[in-house]
Write an enzyme that holds these catalytic residues in place. Sequence first.
Site, PDB file in Angstrom:
ATOM      1  N   LYS A 153      25.847  12.055 -38.077  1.00 42.14           N
ATOM      2  CA  LYS A 153      24.840  12.607 -37.149  1.00 42.14           C
ATOM      3  C   LYS A 153      23.606  11.717 -37.105  1.00 42.14           C
ATOM      4  O   LYS A 153      22.897  11.664 -36.093  1.00 42.14           O
ATOM      5  CB  LYS A 153      24.497  14.046 -37.528  1.00 42.14           C
ATOM      6  CG  LYS A 153      23.926  14.242 -38.928  1.00 42.14           C
ATOM      7  CD  LYS A 153      22.418  14.092 -38.983  1.00 42.14           C
ATOM      8  CE  LYS A 153      21.903  14.168 -40.405  1.00 42.14           C
ATOM      9  NZ  LYS A 153      20.431  14.030 -40.487  1.00 42.14           N
ATOM     10  N   THR A 159      18.808  16.902 -35.671  1.00 43.29           N
ATOM     11  CA  THR A 159      18.388  15.512 -35.818  1.00 43.29           C
ATOM     12  C   THR A 159      18.240  14.805 -34.473  1.00 43.29           C
ATOM     13  O   THR A 159      17.440  13.874 -34.356  1.00 43.29           O
ATOM     14  CB  THR A 159      19.397  14.752 -36.702  1.00 43.29           C
ATOM     15  OG1 THR A 159      19.633  15.507 -37.885  1.00 43.29           O
ATOM     16  CG2 THR A 159      18.864  13.394 -37.100  1.00 43.29           C
TER      17      THR A 159
END
Length: 319
Positions: A184, A241
């Site tokens: 990620k 994120t």
Amino acid sequence: MISVIGAGAFGTALAISQAQQGPVILWARNTDHAEEMARERQNKSRLGGIPLPDGLRVTSDKEMAAQGGTILLAVPMQKLQNALEVWADALDGKRLVACCKGVDLGTGRGPVEIVNETVPGAVPAILTGPSFASDIARGLPTALTLACADETVGRTLQEELTTRNIRIYRTTDTTGAELGGALKNVMAIACGVVMGARLGESARAALMTRGYAEMSRMALACGARAETLAGLSGFGDLALTCTSEQSRNLRYGMAIGRGQPFEKGVTVEGASTAQAVARKAAKLDIEMPITDVVTRLVDGDLGIEEAMDNLLSRPLRQE
């Protein structure tokens, strides 16, 4: 008793939260830093203004820090192996919970693999998921994934590490948890590039979606379970994120997109992870176009326009 190795922002935040439950030892590598934190009762340089609770003791003494039966390893991914080699004897037989995200640039291994090889007498686990240090330290609600191959130890850690503001979900799929947390960061850099270059929210949504597909391809090829990637350590962490400027990886990508230098001294795990994952994908013959583009952008081998052309000119395919 719980010990936290690493007095950066995330290690300090975890120590603050865990001290709600009982005594916690926080180990800082730098003696002056440890003494300042103990004296001022805060981590001024990383989490200024957030007080350390009475049950939290700060030290630079390794023997004292190694007393805990459960040790949280809050050190940067690229420094984890060296740290474990130094601490190996003291950590033998402990429950070691890696709290870093990424893939080692030199070996291509994740944190659980590194713990297994470096401290074979310990029981490894990983704590990961959508979380910012400041939120945890301020007592804001956070949900995380605790992955441990030993289900009995996993249950023990889940109960031990859950606090008033941290809710922990459990899995035995350490591979999925490792790769979700690592990949990620790569996708967050890509989304940051898009936003820094002012390519729009629609482009970010597309990158997040195709990035999730890319994460899943790699994880499943490595033996992870699909449901792990769909949970907190995969999709959940990706969403946070890629959308919040508290994310160092997103801000780093934004700097690339704007053609600006990034903040000095700030660790960006996604940059190293992209390089390590690109190598691994090539060996496994897995198609990871976003990771490849991020790697070339980080290395300076590719410009923004060329990067977008590379992604948009790919052959049309079924979703």
